[in-house]
Design a protein around this motif. Structure first.
Motif, short mmCIF file in Angstrom:
data_model
loop_
_atom_site.label_atom_id
_atom_site.label_comp_id
_atom_site.label_asym_id
_atom_site.label_seq_id
_atom_site.Cartn_x
_atom_site.Cartn_y
_atom_site.Cartn_z
N ASP A 280 7.47 -0.42 14.24
CA ASP A 280 7.79 0.95 13.82
C ASP A 280 6.56 1.81 13.51
N GLN A 281 5.43 1.21 13.25
CA GLN A 281 4.16 1.89 12.94
C GLN A 281 4.28 2.86 11.77
N LYS A 282 5.20 2.57 10.84
CA LYS A 282 5.32 3.36 9.62
C LYS A 282 4.18 2.98 8.68
N LEU A 283 3.93 3.84 7.69
CA LEU A 283 2.91 3.52 6.69
C LEU A 283 3.49 2.55 5.67
N TYR A 284 2.65 1.59 5.26
CA TYR A 284 3.02 0.62 4.25
C TYR A 284 1.93 0.60 3.19
N ALA A 285 2.30 0.20 1.97
CA ALA A 285 1.34 0.07 0.88
C ALA A 285 1.56 -1.26 0.19
N ARG A 286 0.48 -1.86 -0.22
CA ARG A 286 0.51 -3.15 -0.91
C ARG A 286 -0.53 -3.08 -2.01
N PRO A 287 -0.27 -3.67 -3.18
CA PRO A 287 -1.29 -3.67 -4.23
C PRO A 287 -2.63 -4.15 -3.67
N LEU A 288 -3.69 -3.42 -3.98
CA LEU A 288 -5.01 -3.73 -3.44
C LEU A 288 -5.41 -5.16 -3.75
N GLU A 289 -5.16 -5.62 -4.95
CA GLU A 289 -5.53 -6.98 -5.33
C GLU A 289 -4.84 -8.00 -4.43
N MET A 290 -3.59 -7.79 -4.12
CA MET A 290 -2.85 -8.70 -3.24
C MET A 290 -3.38 -8.60 -1.81
N PHE A 291 -3.63 -7.38 -1.35
CA PHE A 291 -4.12 -7.16 0.01
C PHE A 291 -5.45 -7.88 0.22
N MET A 292 -6.31 -7.84 -0.78
CA MET A 292 -7.65 -8.42 -0.67
C MET A 292 -7.68 -9.92 -1.01
N GLY A 293 -6.55 -10.48 -1.43
CA GLY A 293 -6.51 -11.86 -1.89
C GLY A 293 -6.71 -12.90 -0.79
#
Length: 84
Positions: free
Chosen positions: A50-63
């Motif tokens: 779908d190429q929609k925008l998603y957001a994830r907590p930065l700490e989790m994303f970088m984990g």
């Protein structure tokens, strides 16, 4: 801390090296701040589906990858930059 900038392409650890196409590949949009908590969120867009925008907590994303849950994964971090 590792840094990603808008436009960087990253791959999620679930992408297998033999996979073709763009599955589990994402473009970094940037870092946003949660309006009420101030929590930093990584905003990203999948290069598939779908190429929609998603957001994830930065700490989790970088984990790092949970090696107990995924012992055979070679990738160290959940998301890593694709060198182009």
């Amino acid at each position: 801390m590792r840094e990603f900038k808008p436009g960087d392409i990253v791959t999620h650890f679930k992408r297998k090296e033999s996979d073709s196409g763009n599955e589990y590949m994402y473009e970094i949009v940037g870092i946003a701040m949660h309006s009420e908590t101030g929590q930093e969120l990584m905003v990203y867009r999948p290069l598939y589906g779908d190429q929609k925008l998603y957001a994830r907590p930065l700490e989790m994303f970088m984990g790092k990858v949970d090696k107990e849950k995924y012992p055979n994964v070679k990738q160290v971090y959940r998301f890593e930059k694709v060198e182009q």
